[in-house]
Scaffold this motif. Sequence first.
Motif, mmCIF file in Angstrom:
data_model
loop_
_atom_site.group_PDB
_atom_site.id
_atom_site.type_symbol
_atom_site.label_atom_id
_atom_site.label_comp_id
_atom_site.label_asym_id
_atom_site.label_seq_id
_atom_site.Cartn_x
_atom_site.Cartn_y
_atom_site.Cartn_z
ATOM 1 N N VAL A 91 -98.176 42.475 49.785
ATOM 2 C CA VAL A 91 -99.020 43.192 48.826
ATOM 3 C C VAL A 91 -99.634 42.212 47.828
ATOM 4 C CG1 VAL A 91 -99.066 44.923 46.987
ATOM 5 C CG2 VAL A 91 -97.646 45.305 49.011
ATOM 6 N N ALA A 92 -100.942 42.337 47.637
ATOM 7 C CA ALA A 92 -101.629 41.661 46.543
ATOM 8 C C ALA A 92 -101.917 42.732 45.492
ATOM 9 C CB ALA A 92 -102.917 41.009 47.028
ATOM 10 N N LEU A 93 -101.224 42.671 44.373
ATOM 11 C CA LEU A 93 -101.235 43.752 43.383
ATOM 12 C C LEU A 93 -102.172 43.407 42.239
ATOM 13 C CD1 LEU A 93 -99.794 46.501 42.783
ATOM 14 C CD2 LEU A 93 -98.159 45.198 41.432
ATOM 15 N N GLU A 94 -103.213 44.208 42.087
ATOM 16 C CA GLU A 94 -104.215 43.966 41.043
ATOM 17 C C GLU A 94 -103.585 44.104 39.653
ATOM 18 O OE1 GLU A 94 -107.425 43.633 38.643
ATOM 19 O OE2 GLU A 94 -106.414 45.566 38.671
ATOM 20 N N ILE A 95 -103.864 43.139 38.847
ATOM 21 C CA ILE A 95 -103.313 42.851 37.526
ATOM 22 C C ILE A 95 -102.264 43.806 36.946
ATOM 23 C CG2 ILE A 95 -103.931 42.455 35.120
ATOM 24 C CD1 ILE A 95 -106.573 41.315 36.073
ATOM 25 N N LYS A 96 -102.593 45.051 36.674
ATOM 26 C CA LYS A 96 -101.772 45.846 35.771
ATOM 27 C C LYS A 96 -100.366 46.158 36.287
ATOM 28 C CE LYS A 96 -100.665 48.589 32.397
ATOM 29 N NZ LYS A 96 -100.217 48.078 31.125
ATOM 30 N N TYR A 119 -97.746 39.792 45.478
ATOM 31 C CA TYR A 119 -98.486 38.783 44.718
ATOM 32 C C TYR A 119 -99.263 39.458 43.589
ATOM 33 C CZ TYR A 119 -97.841 36.197 49.115
ATOM 34 O OH TYR A 119 -97.316 35.608 50.239
ATOM 35 N N PRO A 120 -98.920 39.194 42.322
ATOM 36 C CA PRO A 120 -99.741 39.732 41.226
ATOM 37 C C PRO A 120 -101.032 38.933 41.085
ATOM 38 C CG PRO A 120 -97.842 38.531 40.367
ATOM 39 C CD PRO A 120 -97.743 38.457 41.848
ATOM 40 N N LEU A 121 -102.171 39.621 41.046
ATOM 41 C CA LEU A 121 -103.481 38.961 41.001
ATOM 42 C C LEU A 121 -103.956 38.829 39.556
ATOM 43 C CD1 LEU A 121 -105.233 40.808 43.971
ATOM 44 C CD2 LEU A 121 -104.046 38.604 44.010
ATOM 45 N N GLU A 122 -103.355 37.921 38.813
ATOM 46 C CA GLU A 122 -103.765 37.705 37.427
ATOM 47 C C GLU A 122 -104.711 36.514 37.370
ATOM 48 O OE1 GLU A 122 -105.056 37.759 34.362
ATOM 49 O OE2 GLU A 122 -103.515 39.309 34.254
ATOM 50 N N ASN A 123 -106.013 36.802 37.211
ATOM 51 C CA ASN A 123 -107.009 35.739 37.333
ATOM 52 C C ASN A 123 -106.950 34.707 36.210
ATOM 53 O OD1 ASN A 123 -108.145 37.265 35.287
ATOM 54 N ND2 ASN A 123 -109.841 38.027 36.522
ATOM 55 N N THR A 124 -106.401 35.052 35.049
ATOM 56 C CA THR A 124 -106.371 34.079 33.952
ATOM 57 C C THR A 124 -105.431 32.908 34.251
ATOM 58 O OG1 THR A 124 -104.663 35.358 32.794
ATOM 59 C CG2 THR A 124 -106.957 35.771 32.187
ATOM 60 N N THR A 192 -100.949 41.474 30.543
ATOM 61 C CA THR A 192 -100.815 40.330 31.435
ATOM 62 C C THR A 192 -101.940 39.308 31.318
ATOM 63 O OG1 THR A 192 -101.864 41.547 33.260
ATOM 64 C CG2 THR A 192 -99.462 41.633 33.116
ATOM 65 N N HIS A 193 -103.136 39.736 30.911
ATOM 66 C CA HIS A 193 -104.246 38.782 30.758
ATOM 67 C C HIS A 193 -103.854 37.651 29.810
ATOM 68 C CE1 HIS A 193 -107.515 39.728 33.207
ATOM 69 N NE2 HIS A 193 -108.439 40.017 32.334
ATOM 70 N N GLY A 194 -103.247 38.013 28.695
ATOM 71 C CA GLY A 194 -102.834 36.996 27.729
ATOM 72 C C GLY A 194 -101.464 36.423 28.006
ATOM 73 N N LEU A 195 -100.561 37.239 28.527
ATOM 74 C CA LEU A 195 -99.159 36.831 28.655
ATOM 75 C C LEU A 195 -98.884 35.968 29.882
ATOM 76 C CD1 LEU A 195 -96.292 37.032 27.541
ATOM 77 C CD2 LEU A 195 -96.015 39.176 28.820
ATOM 78 N N ALA A 196 -99.515 36.272 31.011
ATOM 79 C CA ALA A 196 -99.185 35.565 32.253
ATOM 80 C C ALA A 196 -99.366 34.046 32.143
ATOM 81 C CB ALA A 196 -99.995 36.129 33.420
#
Length: 291
Positions: A91-96, A119-124, A192-196
């Motif tokens: 699974v590729a899991l979109e950000i949230k 796989y979490p998809l966090e682009n940052t 997650t945008h800021g935290l990852a």
Amino acid sequence: MEKIKTAFIGVGYRGKQLLQLLQTFPVFEVVAVADPGIEGVDISGVTCYNDGDDDYLNMLDRHKPELVFVTSPWQFHVRHAVQCVKRQCHVALEIKGGLYLGEYQPLVELAEQGKCRVYPLENTLFRRDTLAICNMVNAGLFGEIIYMRGGYRHDLRALLLDDAGNIGHRGKTESVWRSKFYQCENGDLYPTHGLAPLCMIAGINRTDYFQSLISFASKPAGLLQRIKDLHGDTSVRITMGDIISTQIKTEKGILISLIHDTTLPRPRSLDFEIQGTKAIWQGDNCRIYVE
């Protein structure tokens, strides 16, 4: 070249972006997509499943994809991912992802049992500046990390409201479901945008772990003011504070500040700052100071 049989659950705004991106890589063979609102979406050569909310299960059973991109609305992420993992799909899991404490645990346990990857998809994580700072921290340039800051500071009023000021009516966009959180919740919806990147830079969940956190919310006024300015309605219920401030302390004593700020006028910002005993980086100002 051996191709990866790939499917999508959810092809809204983010799903379409990822689908178009994958179609440029020969290694991915997109065999099917599932979305109950898929009418009018042109995805040539791909089988579409849109017969209700559970038609994605038929897609999984018939096509048996190796990898599934879950890009549905947030509240369905864990449910959809669990069904994929039960069928031995990566699974590729979109950000949230999950919304509540402990919601991820069944998914984690299933993935470990079935040897599937999520796989979490966090682009940052893949920004050039955050990768550069991560390398500098790993090289010891920052010394011992003491404080980190990040956030999701992005004016979303034009997404959450239509041109007449009606909440949740911005056509067939994520506004339809995303705006509902602003009318029934009060918290950091998008950490997650800021935290990852901060977790990656400081090795959190590898060599350090969260010990405690506390969050505070301001009053909700930004959306209400915009609605009032556009059509004078003062009866709309908004529960989400304009600013959500969260303080996190790790077991090794690092302090982390997170901000969620999406309903006031401002330029877009991830608000990054990394401060150590030997250096400091301020992302918004593109500044780095090394002793």
